[in-house]
Design a protein around this motif. Structure first.
Motif: not given
Length: 233
Positions: A181-201, A203-208
């Motif tokens: 989804i993040g590689k689809r285009n700019l609009a999708c990249h922004e939202q997918a990256l925002a979600l990815a950054r949230r997941l990276a923070e 506490s759950d190991r898999t989500a991180r």
């Protein structure tokens, strides 16, 4: 000789002649279920499919054989427009390998069954059925180029919800869906990256893991340059 007129029995007989015990052993090392495998590599399967052409009823017979290569050939040669939701659900009940799932996901998207099957398969507790949902999202993000971005982005909450499923074949597909989804285009990249950054923070190991891996790819120069090029088109 493989031809469009070849029956399911003819095709299975041909596949049996190509059996390779050495290849079967090699497939096992890549996590491919080999209980019914003949050891025929994917490029060769694709060549056979091109010769056999599409035939929906025959594909159903091939699938019912239970043989790995026959099932792959069924996925390659069925007619997407004729595939029903009921058939897709029936086939999914027999999924036991990531390679079958990923080929089926492409087919189900070509058949335009994603809107019904993605939510249904995502809530299914079976590992390979749930993987199918996210493999379909990954496929749709790439192949449904004319679909509005809103349709693709609507799956982000589903990705976030299931990002804590620790099972190997699910978490990798969730990650794959998010990255595509993040590689689809700019609009999708922004939202997918925002979600990815949230997941990276999280506490759950898999989500991180899912989040950090997606962030890593979505922030690479290669991905950013490709998206920028698409934006200029």
């Amino acid at each position: 000789m493989i031809a469009p007129s070849s029956s399911a029995a003819d095709l299975i007989a041909h596949l049996q002649t190509l059996r390779s015990q050495e290849n079967i052993a090699g497939m096992g090392r890549f996590g491919i279920v080999t209980d019914t495998a003949l050891g025929i590599p994917t490029p060769q399967m694709r060549r056979i499919a091109r010769l056999a052409k599409r035939h929906h009823a025959r594909a159903t017979e091939l699938w019912q054989s239970g043989i790995r290569e026959a099932r792959i050939l069924a996925l390659y040669t069925t007619e997407p427009k004729l595939l029903t939701v009921g058939e897709a659900r029936s086939w999914a009940a027999g999924f036991n390998s990531w390679e079958i799932v990923d080929a089926a996901a492409d087919l189900f998207v070509k058949a335009r069954l994603e809107q019904e099957l993605v939510p249904a398969f995502a809530v299914d507790e079976r590992e390979f059925v749930r993987r199918t949902a996210f493999a379909m999202i990954a496929s749709a993000a790439v192949h449904l180029k004319q679909e509005p971005d809103e349709t693709i982005l609507a799956w982000l909450p589903l990705i976030e919800f299931h990002a804590k499923d620790p099972r190997n074949f699910v978490k990798k597909a969730v990650n794959w869906a998010l990255r595509n989804i993040g590689k689809r285009n700019l609009a999708c990249h922004e939202q997918a990256l925002a979600l990815a950054r949230r997941l990276a923070e999280e506490s759950d190991r898999t989500a991180r893991w899912i989040g950090k891996d997606a962030v890593r790819e979505l922030e690479t120069a290669e991905v950013l340059e490709r998206i920028a090029a698409r934006t200029k088109m």
